[in-house]
Design a protein around this motif. Structure first.
Motif, mmCIF file in Angstrom:
data_model
loop_
_atom_site.group_PDB
_atom_site.id
_atom_site.type_symbol
_atom_site.label_atom_id
_atom_site.label_comp_id
_atom_site.label_asym_id
_atom_site.label_seq_id
_atom_site.Cartn_x
_atom_site.Cartn_y
_atom_site.Cartn_z
ATOM 1 N N THR A 207 -10.886 -3.067 21.053
ATOM 2 C CA THR A 207 -10.177 -4.128 21.781
ATOM 3 C C THR A 207 -9.691 -5.208 20.829
ATOM 4 O O THR A 207 -8.543 -5.670 20.930
ATOM 5 C CB THR A 207 -11.100 -4.747 22.844
ATOM 6 N N SER A 211 -5.718 -5.814 20.105
ATOM 7 C CA SER A 211 -5.217 -7.143 20.467
ATOM 8 C C SER A 211 -4.628 -7.861 19.249
ATOM 9 O O SER A 211 -3.585 -8.512 19.342
ATOM 10 C CB SER A 211 -6.342 -7.984 21.078
ATOM 11 N N SER A 241 -14.274 -10.776 28.970
ATOM 12 C CA SER A 241 -12.926 -10.203 28.992
ATOM 13 C C SER A 241 -11.904 -11.217 29.509
ATOM 14 O O SER A 241 -10.778 -11.296 29.004
ATOM 15 C CB SER A 241 -12.915 -8.950 29.880
ATOM 16 N N ILE A 242 -12.301 -12.001 30.508
ATOM 17 C CA ILE A 242 -11.400 -13.033 31.042
ATOM 18 C C ILE A 242 -11.109 -14.088 29.984
ATOM 19 O O ILE A 242 -9.952 -14.475 29.756
ATOM 20 C CB ILE A 242 -12.015 -13.667 32.301
ATOM 21 N N THR A 245 -8.861 -12.855 27.186
ATOM 22 C CA THR A 245 -7.454 -12.816 27.578
ATOM 23 C C THR A 245 -6.882 -14.215 27.722
ATOM 24 O O THR A 245 -5.717 -14.470 27.395
ATOM 25 C CB THR A 245 -7.307 -12.059 28.916
ATOM 26 N N SER A 249 -3.577 -16.156 25.605
ATOM 27 C CA SER A 249 -2.500 -16.376 26.577
ATOM 28 C C SER A 249 -2.106 -17.849 26.621
ATOM 29 O O SER A 249 -0.916 -18.191 26.609
ATOM 30 C CB SER A 249 -2.942 -15.909 27.964
ATOM 31 N N ILE A 266 0.544 -11.788 26.757
ATOM 32 C CA ILE A 266 -0.301 -11.748 27.958
ATOM 33 C C ILE A 266 -0.416 -10.321 28.492
ATOM 34 O O ILE A 266 -1.513 -9.843 28.799
ATOM 35 C CB ILE A 266 0.250 -12.700 29.034
ATOM 36 N N GLY A 267 0.725 -9.631 28.581
ATOM 37 C CA GLY A 267 0.708 -8.258 29.091
ATOM 38 C C GLY A 267 -0.035 -7.303 28.176
ATOM 39 O O GLY A 267 -0.820 -6.468 28.636
ATOM 40 N N THR A 270 -3.900 -8.158 28.120
ATOM 41 C CA THR A 270 -4.479 -7.813 29.418
ATOM 42 C C THR A 270 -4.566 -6.306 29.598
ATOM 43 O O THR A 270 -5.593 -5.779 30.070
ATOM 44 C CB THR A 270 -3.646 -8.427 30.555
ATOM 45 N N GLN A 273 -7.444 -4.946 27.552
ATOM 46 C CA GLN A 273 -8.728 -5.204 28.203
ATOM 47 C C GLN A 273 -8.969 -4.236 29.352
ATOM 48 O O GLN A 273 -10.085 -3.719 29.529
ATOM 49 C CB GLN A 273 -8.772 -6.652 28.710
ATOM 50 N N ILE A 274 -7.946 -3.990 30.155
ATOM 51 C CA ILE A 274 -8.096 -3.115 31.319
ATOM 52 C C ILE A 274 -8.358 -1.673 30.888
ATOM 53 O O ILE A 274 -9.258 -0.996 31.407
ATOM 54 C CB ILE A 274 -6.850 -3.206 32.215
#
Length: 351
Positions: A207, A211, A241-242, A245, A249, A266-267, A270, A273-274
């Motif tokens: 991750t 990122s 995770s929140i 992100t 962002s 952001i996309g 996110t 993470q998903i």
């Protein structure tokens, strides 16, 4: 023993334990970190053992030394990188702080509501420099304890060979517990714990690297620093995770004037993470080690109050390991089910 007396003893032991964790944190935190590093070295050594050279596995001593060098080198590079970048982030933090208020005013102007009275006060109290400084001081404290952590790790490896004989000596002459049953339970707990730490480190690394690649390709400031921070935050499920992100962002909103780079960061972050958190990690680890989101929030609050930022990073591994241990005993299995998100936990009942 009456139920009332048992409840009183449990409460007394719990309060005493938290009191000891608070007053002894200067000694306990390095030991907990040492245990975590010791487990990482064992996980990496087990992975290296699967490598065959001309049909032979590498000697155990070589595997442990190589694993220790790799882990120590990686941690050294991480801490050196963070300390070098933190000062730069603190230097430019006031500039981003100054951009925050106009952005809030613009967003409020778009909404058909009046500004909440506490919003400006909240923005004024939100200080990037103070937040990064607290993080830097926590990391500096961990780095300052590197020598004592190393000593703990060395002694854990020296004691590792004697764990088996000690268990046999403890169960000798005890008709209610056989050494083989205890070995089976400890082996299951050890395997589950190693699997959790190994997989969590792997998925957090993926991750953070992905990122970083997204943020660096778009041109976000301090992309490598945010990538490392995302790596650490992903040890905290859901909440981490929140936050992982949210930070890049918000920075992208302050750094870019056009919407396309903001949407890309952001996309991309996110989506990473998903995909890693909801697709890759459950496939590798399974759903049996998922913590309840409420338990995560309570654990963050509790360990953050006890041990500060370091406690917040360690709280979820500690809670997961506690759940793994409790799941293997019939008396504590209900507590493990209570901690889990879906009521399904790993571990066999030992009658």
């Amino acid at each position: 023993m009456s139920p009332l007396l048992r409840a009183f003893l449990i409460l007394a032991i719990t309060l005493l334990s938290f009191w000891l964790l608070t007053i002894g944190k200067e000694l306990i935190i390095p030991f907990v970190l040492a245990v975590f590093i010791w487990y990482l070295i064992n996980v990496l050594s087990t992975a290296i053992m699967k490598l065959n050279i001309r049909g032979r596995t590498l000697p155990a001593g070589f595997r442990y030394i190589a694993s220790a060098i790799v882990i120590a080198g990686a941690l050294g590079v991480l801490f050196n990188f963070i300390t070098q970048n933190v000062s730069e982030v603190i230097t430019v933090a006031p500039e981003y702080q100054a951009r925050l208020q106009p952005m809030i005013d613009k967003v409020i102007g778009w909404l058909p509501i009046e500004e909440p009275p506490s919003l400006r006060e909240f923005v004024g109290q939100f200080n990037f420099s103070r937040l990064i400084s607290r993080l830097a001081s926590s990391l500096a404290s961990i780095a300052g304890n590197a020598s004592i952590i190393s000593i703990y790790v060395i002694f854990l490896f020296l004691e590792q060979r004697s764990f088996g004989p000690k268990i046999k000596a403890m169960t000798r002459g005890n008709a209610s517990a056989s050494s083989q049953d205890i070995f089976d339970i400890i082996t299951e707990i050890d395997q589950d714990t190693r699997k959790y730490i190994g997989i969590k480190t792997l998925t957090s690394s993926i991750t953070g690297l992905v990122s970083y690649a997204i943020m660096a390709s778009i041109g976000l400031d301090f992309a490598a620093f945010w990538g490392v921070l995302i790596f650490f935050l992903n040890f905290i499920p859901t909440v981490g995770s929140i936050l992982a992100t949210l930070f890049p962002s918000l920075l992208s909103l302050l750094a870019f004037e056009t919407p396309l780079p903001v949407i890309g960061i952001i996309g991309g972050v996110t989506a990473t993470q998903i995909l890693v958190g909801n697709v890759l990690e459950p496939r590798l680890m399974g759903n049996s080690l998922n913590l309840s989101p409420l338990v995560i929030l309570l654990s963050l609050s509790l360990w953050g109050a006890l041990w500060g930022v370091t406690g917040m990073f360690l709280c979820v591994p500690i809670t997961v390991i506690t759940m793994i241990v409790c799941s293997h005993f019939p008396q504590t299995r209900p507590f493990a089910v209570l901690l889990s998100a879906n009521g399904r936990i790993r571990g066999k009942k030992k009658e």
